[in-house]
Write a protein that holds these residues in place. Sequence first.
Motif, PDB file in Angstrom:
ATOM      1  N   ARG A 629       0.859  -1.176   0.000  1.00 61.85           N
ATOM      2  CA  ARG A 629       0.000   0.000   0.000  1.00 61.85           C
ATOM      3  C   ARG A 629       0.897   1.228   0.000  1.00 61.85           C
ATOM      4  O   ARG A 629       1.843   1.334   0.782  1.00 61.85           O
ATOM      5  CB  ARG A 629      -0.917   0.023   1.217  1.00 61.85           C
ATOM      6  CG  ARG A 629      -1.859   1.234   1.261  1.00 61.85           C
ATOM      7  CD  ARG A 629      -2.872   1.107   2.389  1.00 61.85           C
ATOM      8  NE  ARG A 629      -3.706   2.293   2.515  1.00 61.85           N
ATOM      9  CZ  ARG A 629      -4.796   2.548   1.787  1.00 61.85           C
ATOM     10  NH1 ARG A 629      -5.157   1.678   0.855  1.00 61.85           N
ATOM     11  NH2 ARG A 629      -5.507   3.642   1.963  1.00 61.85           N
ATOM     12  N   GLY A 630       0.618   2.154  -0.918  1.00 63.84           N
ATOM     13  CA  GLY A 630       1.404   3.366  -1.038  1.00 63.84           C
ATOM     14  C   GLY A 630       0.558   4.602  -0.811  1.00 63.84           C
ATOM     15  O   GLY A 630      -0.681   4.544  -0.754  1.00 63.84           O
ATOM     16  N   TYR A 631       1.247   5.733  -0.715  1.00 61.43           N
ATOM     17  CA  TYR A 631       0.567   6.969  -0.334  1.00 61.43           C
ATOM     18  C   TYR A 631       1.339   8.165  -0.883  1.00 61.43           C
ATOM     19  O   TYR A 631       2.570   8.170  -0.904  1.00 61.43           O
ATOM     20  CB  TYR A 631       0.496   7.015   1.198  1.00 61.43           C
ATOM     21  CG  TYR A 631       0.409   8.375   1.837  1.00 61.43           C
ATOM     22  CD1 TYR A 631      -0.740   9.157   1.750  1.00 61.43           C
ATOM     23  CD2 TYR A 631       1.486   8.891   2.548  1.00 61.43           C
ATOM     24  CE1 TYR A 631      -0.813  10.398   2.359  1.00 61.43           C
ATOM     25  CE2 TYR A 631       1.429  10.131   3.170  1.00 61.43           C
ATOM     26  CZ  TYR A 631       0.270  10.889   3.064  1.00 61.43           C
ATOM     27  OH  TYR A 631       0.202  12.110   3.667  1.00 61.43           O
ATOM     28  N   LYS A 632       0.609   9.156  -1.363  1.00 60.54           N
ATOM     29  CA  LYS A 632       1.187  10.443  -1.746  1.00 60.54           C
ATOM     30  C   LYS A 632       0.363  11.543  -1.106  1.00 60.54           C
ATOM     31  O   LYS A 632      -0.876  11.546  -1.198  1.00 60.54           O
ATOM     32  CB  LYS A 632       1.207  10.623  -3.266  1.00 60.54           C
ATOM     33  CG  LYS A 632       1.891  11.913  -3.701  1.00 60.54           C
ATOM     34  CD  LYS A 632       2.070  11.986  -5.222  1.00 60.54           C
ATOM     35  CE  LYS A 632       0.772  12.220  -5.939  1.00 60.54           C
ATOM     36  NZ  LYS A 632       0.970  12.694  -7.325  1.00 60.54           N
ATOM     37  N   ALA A 633       1.024  12.475  -0.466  1.00 64.28           N
ATOM     38  CA  ALA A 633       0.334  13.484   0.336  1.00 64.28           C
ATOM     39  C   ALA A 633      -0.568  14.366  -0.514  1.00 64.28           C
ATOM     40  O   ALA A 633      -0.301  14.632  -1.696  1.00 64.28           O
ATOM     41  CB  ALA A 633       1.350  14.347   1.080  1.00 64.28           C
ATOM     42  N   GLY A 634      -1.655  14.839   0.093  1.00 64.30           N
ATOM     43  CA  GLY A 634      -2.486  15.865  -0.505  1.00 64.30           C
ATOM     44  C   GLY A 634      -1.831  17.221  -0.360  1.00 64.30           C
ATOM     45  O   GLY A 634      -0.688  17.339   0.089  1.00 64.30           O
ATOM     46  N   GLY A 635      -2.554  18.269  -0.713  1.00 63.56           N
ATOM     47  CA  GLY A 635      -1.938  19.585  -0.607  1.00 63.56           C
ATOM     48  C   GLY A 635      -2.808  20.679  -1.157  1.00 63.56           C
ATOM     49  O   GLY A 635      -4.039  20.583  -1.183  1.00 63.56           O
ATOM     50  N   PHE A 636      -2.144  21.735  -1.635  1.00 59.88           N
ATOM     51  CA  PHE A 636      -2.798  22.935  -2.124  1.00 59.88           C
ATOM     52  C   PHE A 636      -2.350  23.214  -3.554  1.00 59.88           C
ATOM     53  O   PHE A 636      -1.163  23.103  -3.883  1.00 59.88           O
ATOM     54  CB  PHE A 636      -2.450  24.143  -1.239  1.00 59.88           C
ATOM     55  CG  PHE A 636      -2.904  24.014   0.177  1.00 59.88           C
ATOM     56  CD1 PHE A 636      -4.148  24.466   0.571  1.00 59.88           C
ATOM     57  CD2 PHE A 636      -2.075  23.420   1.128  1.00 59.88           C
ATOM     58  CE1 PHE A 636      -4.564  24.346   1.887  1.00 59.88           C
ATOM     59  CE2 PHE A 636      -2.472  23.302   2.449  1.00 59.88           C
ATOM     60  CZ  PHE A 636      -3.731  23.760   2.832  1.00 59.88           C
ATOM     61  N   ASN A 637      -3.302  23.594  -4.379  1.00 56.35           N
ATOM     62  CA  ASN A 637      -3.018  24.009  -5.745  1.00 56.35           C
ATOM     63  C   ASN A 637      -2.471  25.431  -5.693  1.00 56.35           C
ATOM     64  O   ASN A 637      -3.193  26.370  -5.355  1.00 56.35           O
ATOM     65  CB  ASN A 637      -4.311  23.948  -6.574  1.00 56.35           C
ATOM     66  CG  ASN A 637      -4.105  24.310  -8.024  1.00 56.35           C
ATOM     67  OD1 ASN A 637      -3.024  24.728  -8.430  1.00 56.35           O
ATOM     68  ND2 ASN A 637      -5.147  24.162  -8.822  1.00 56.35           N
ATOM     69  N   LEU A 638      -1.210  25.608  -6.008  1.00 59.37           N
ATOM     70  CA  LEU A 638      -0.558  26.911  -5.886  1.00 59.37           C
ATOM     71  C   LEU A 638      -0.775  27.713  -7.165  1.00 59.37           C
ATOM     72  O   LEU A 638       0.155  28.018  -7.923  1.00 59.37           O
ATOM     73  CB  LEU A 638       0.922  26.722  -5.583  1.00 59.37           C
ATOM     74  CG  LEU A 638       1.231  25.837  -4.368  1.00 59.37           C
ATOM     75  CD1 LEU A 638       2.725  25.760  -4.129  1.00 59.37           C
ATOM     76  CD2 LEU A 638       0.509  26.327  -3.132  1.00 59.37           C
ATOM     77  N   ASP A 639      -2.030  28.072  -7.386  1.00 60.02           N
ATOM     78  CA  ASP A 639      -2.439  28.748  -8.610  1.00 60.02           C
ATOM     79  C   ASP A 639      -3.702  29.541  -8.293  1.00 60.02           C
ATOM     80  O   ASP A 639      -4.711  28.966  -7.882  1.00 60.02           O
ATOM     81  CB  ASP A 639      -2.698  27.713  -9.709  1.00 60.02           C
ATOM     82  CG  ASP A 639      -2.993  28.343 -11.068  1.00 60.02           C
ATOM     83  OD1 ASP A 639      -3.374  29.525 -11.116  1.00 60.02           O
ATOM     84  OD2 ASP A 639      -2.857  27.634 -12.080  1.00 60.02           O
ATOM     85  N   ARG A 640      -3.671  30.848  -8.483  1.00 60.00           N
ATOM     86  CA  ARG A 640      -4.830  31.665  -8.123  1.00 60.00           C
ATOM     87  C   ARG A 640      -6.069  31.326  -8.947  1.00 60.00           C
ATOM     88  O   ARG A 640      -7.194  31.571  -8.520  1.00 60.00           O
ATOM     89  CB  ARG A 640      -4.500  33.154  -8.276  1.00 60.00           C
ATOM     90  CG  ARG A 640      -4.340  33.585  -9.723  1.00 60.00           C
ATOM     91  CD  ARG A 640      -4.435  35.108  -9.906  1.00 60.00           C
ATOM     92  NE  ARG A 640      -4.420  35.435 -11.314  1.00 60.00           N
ATOM     93  CZ  ARG A 640      -3.415  35.994 -11.959  1.00 60.00           C
ATOM     94  NH1 ARG A 640      -2.311  36.288 -11.295  1.00 60.00           N
ATOM     95  NH2 ARG A 640      -3.497  36.256 -13.243  1.00 60.00           N
ATOM     96  N   SER A 641      -5.871  30.758 -10.143  1.00 60.99           N
ATOM     97  CA  SER A 641      -7.022  30.437 -10.984  1.00 60.99           C
ATOM     98  C   SER A 641      -7.931  29.408 -10.335  1.00 60.99           C
ATOM     99  O   SER A 641      -9.100  29.291 -10.689  1.00 60.99           O
ATOM    100  CB  SER A 641      -6.560  29.920 -12.351  1.00 60.99           C
ATOM    101  OG  SER A 641      -5.842  28.708 -12.213  1.00 60.99           O
ATOM    102  N   ALA A 642      -7.398  28.654  -9.355  1.00 63.23           N
ATOM    103  CA  ALA A 642      -8.192  27.616  -8.709  1.00 63.23           C
ATOM    104  C   ALA A 642      -8.972  28.125  -7.498  1.00 63.23           C
ATOM    105  O   ALA A 642      -9.690  27.349  -6.862  1.00 63.23           O
ATOM    106  CB  ALA A 642      -7.287  26.466  -8.279  1.00 63.23           C
ATOM    107  N   LEU A 643      -8.860  29.414  -7.172  1.00 60.74           N
ATOM    108  CA  LEU A 643      -9.562  29.929  -5.999  1.00 60.74           C
ATOM    109  C   LEU A 643     -11.076  29.753  -6.119  1.00 60.74           C
ATOM    110  O   LEU A 643     -11.769  29.508  -5.131  1.00 60.74           O
ATOM    111  CB  LEU A 643      -9.229  31.409  -5.799  1.00 60.74           C
ATOM    112  CG  LEU A 643      -7.867  31.710  -5.183  1.00 60.74           C
ATOM    113  CD1 LEU A 643      -7.538  33.181  -5.312  1.00 60.74           C
ATOM    114  CD2 LEU A 643      -7.831  31.273  -3.731  1.00 60.74           C
ATOM    115  N   THR A 644     -11.601  29.917  -7.321  1.00 66.36           N
ATOM    116  CA  THR A 644     -13.027  29.692  -7.569  1.00 66.36           C
ATOM    117  C   THR A 644     -13.170  28.810  -8.795  1.00 66.36           C
ATOM    118  O   THR A 644     -12.310  28.802  -9.673  1.00 66.36           O
ATOM    119  CB  THR A 644     -13.773  31.015  -7.812  1.00 66.36           C
ATOM    120  OG1 THR A 644     -13.200  31.666  -8.962  1.00 66.36           O
ATOM    121  CG2 THR A 644     -13.676  31.931  -6.614  1.00 66.36           C
TER     122      THR A 644
END
Length: 911
Positions: A629-644
């Motif tokens: 079983r493997g895993y890759k961390a979640g996170g934040f999209n570092l792009d302002r276009s994704a704010l909405t």
Amino acid sequence: MKAGLRLSACAFAMAAISSAPIYAQSATGENTGSAQAEQRASVFDDNIIVVTAQGRTQALSDVPIAVSAVGAEQLEKSGATDIRELNQLAPSLLVSSTGNEANGSARIRGIGTVGDNPGLESSVAVFIDGVYRSRSGNALSELGPIDRVEILRGPQGTLGGRNSSAGMINIATAQPEFTFSGHAAATYGNYDQIRLEGGVNAPLSENIAARIDGVFLKRDGFYNDVVNDTDVNNKDRYLVRGQLLIEPSETLSVRLIGDYSKKDESCCAATFVQPEFAPLARVSPGLDGFTRPQPGAPALTDPANPIIPVLLALGQNPNALNQSTFNRDIYITPGRSYAGETEDYGVSAEINAELGNINLTSITAYREYSNFQASDTDYTGVDILYREPNRNAGAREFKTFTQELRLQGSLFDDKLDWLIGGFYANEKLEVRDNLRFGTQYGAFAPCRVVNAVNPALASPTSTGCLSAGGRAALLAANGGAGAFGPATPLIFAGLDNLAQINDRGGTGDIYNQKSENFAFFTHNIFHVTDKLDLTVGLRYTNETKDFDATFGNDNTMCPTQRALFTPLLGGPLNALAAGIIGLSCQGNSTSELDGVSLSDSRNENEFTGTAILSYKPTENLMLYGSYSRGYKAGGFNLDRSALTKSTLVNPAVAGDTANLQFDQETVDAFEIGAKYSTREFSLSVAAFRQQFDSFQLNTFNGSVFLVQNINSCSDDLGGADRDTDGTTGACNPDNVKYGVVAQGLEMEASLNPIRDLNVTMGLTYTDTSYENNLVGRDTGTPLDPALRLLPGDNLSNAPELTATASLSYTPPIGNSGMSGLFYINARTTGDYNTGSDLLFGKEQDGYTLVNARIGLRGPDGRWSIEGWAQNLFDVDYTQVAFNTPFVASQQTYSAFLAEPRTYGITVRGRF
């Protein structure tokens, strides 16, 4: 659509005489990230590789996991100097780069991180001398002298180092030795390539040895920027690495490494996609770009495509639209640049100590990595979108501290080999961006609206893309009521407002992310009998990410347009009003964000592990079955276009990071395999199935980057995941399951019939596909409409069939002590789609690449002279095709091309 299974006749001929790279792996069957495992790791004895890891020595046939390894000699023969060139040697690996080499992507078994967003971690982790590199693109540079490269296939979620959901690349550089020696090499090739490499190894005392190596590379670019009279995709880089090996006693060793590398290069240009590359991608004006085109439709860049006359009127050189996809002349905006700079440096210390019957390993490292990359981001001769060449241009900086500790020993009369350990990582990531609308955006954007109304009315050189006659015609429509009724003057005002958005946008967006990761793990091998082993491993990982962002923007026209046209939303002019707002606020570029700050945090806890049962019925044959079983961390999209999700919403009012976040990715993997090994012949076969939950996908839809998790629903969604409505296709969370499956068969072999001849072959069949009835997050949210081609299809950059082959022959020349060198390798790849949204215009036909080297070597290899060629037959293919920014809805695509044929001569000497 399933990728084709075609193999060229050339590849079949090579496969008939050859086989895959030489293999090795750690004694536990997993990469420990340990430099101890790399010290004296590869011992070539009668064509059998012996690997020492964690105090255990095993031959390939004793290790129950799929791993390929390439030794120093084969790397030298192949000409591989960075991880991208490993593609020729490992059929399950594909390394590519697109808009920024700082975030190049590595894929194993068709699985990898897509795109250039630094917020996404790599699915394939890269370690150099036991030290984790923050992103796989960090290794797209000169590596210097290498002892060995190991490629571990499948999730690596148990032992030391960073988690990875698809695999791992472990690079062991050449280390100091207690003998005085040196080496040097000089290369000259086409595109005025000059590469110099050299190093000295020296014992400083009986207990201390030192080594220093350096590489310098300079090469012209293979794109010719006709407009600005320069070249792009050049190489100008160097590396310096110094090491100390301290062995005060037989039970203690310390290895210290410091390195610095720099690249000052222009990257990455693209050309327009033409029908000879994607003949099925041609579409008629007005057709949905997701609909398979009809025969006889105009070419992608044909003037019948209504956006093309607009580009030509605004200054686009027609040569760019008429030339072949693979003509490397580019016609970008005057004064725009692809200049960039990358720095990568760090220090590490590895300590190995014997504490009685227990072995201790400690690896401590600190690294810094920075990159900025300017760009003519629309890739056209019209100034629509750009990044200025400064340290805020798509810049990213990583500062990473890692610490790994392991204890290992044996119990019960060596019936149990045990290992326990811990890992800590502290990573600070800063991303800066200055993406802006160009000086001609105000002339271009209104034409998008006018084309949607009536392309015959478009007048790109007139304000708002409407001439006086065009305005009069629209006012006179509908018996004088106006084409849009009472709102007709408002539409004109909106077009005129759009015409004022010139050189506006980001003035300095800054994203900061701090990630802390700690893990505890254990990995144990139970020798149940002399022939039967049970391996059990478990890992607990905690990941915390703290995020904050501050935005700067001077696009004041976005809020003006939103105020004017919001009242029209929901009415008969909804589409037109939404289009004007969208073009005015594209990518959430709005002064409403100026000075706005956001912050958030996320925490994850995951258990991963492995269980392997292996059996050796004979000395030369091993059978095994495993679950991991493997895993890759979640996170934040570092792009302002994704704010909405929509530009109709004021991102400053939305004011949170909900749309920026994506969940962690997990995978359950099953594998069965067999390995047979003798001194003359080795064969490894593995069958695998990997099921990915919350698969992380990054997609450019022509305007913005979307990051979405991919899952599926056990219920039939009735095609709601394939429509254009982003509100339909939800699933009950209780019925959400994995959304991506990678399954297939791998075969690797090596043949050594005589001392001077080595033949290798690898063959990988991978069915890497999305499930049907796709949804987004594990809460069952609908799939984004931009991804509606995905259900039931293959993943991008995941060919079903890949074969590699090599032949190396080094015959002696008389009794002179000299020898010849003949080396050739080939990689054949089946058809695949290069676009993560799987649009038809992004499909790449199968192709075969051949590299070759011929030379003369002196006695004991003290000198050599070699002629070589990479991509010998000058095969044209693309790394990725993508929607041309802002014109993609008009079915116009661009492509990042792979390198053409390169060739040259290399002279080496060593003492």
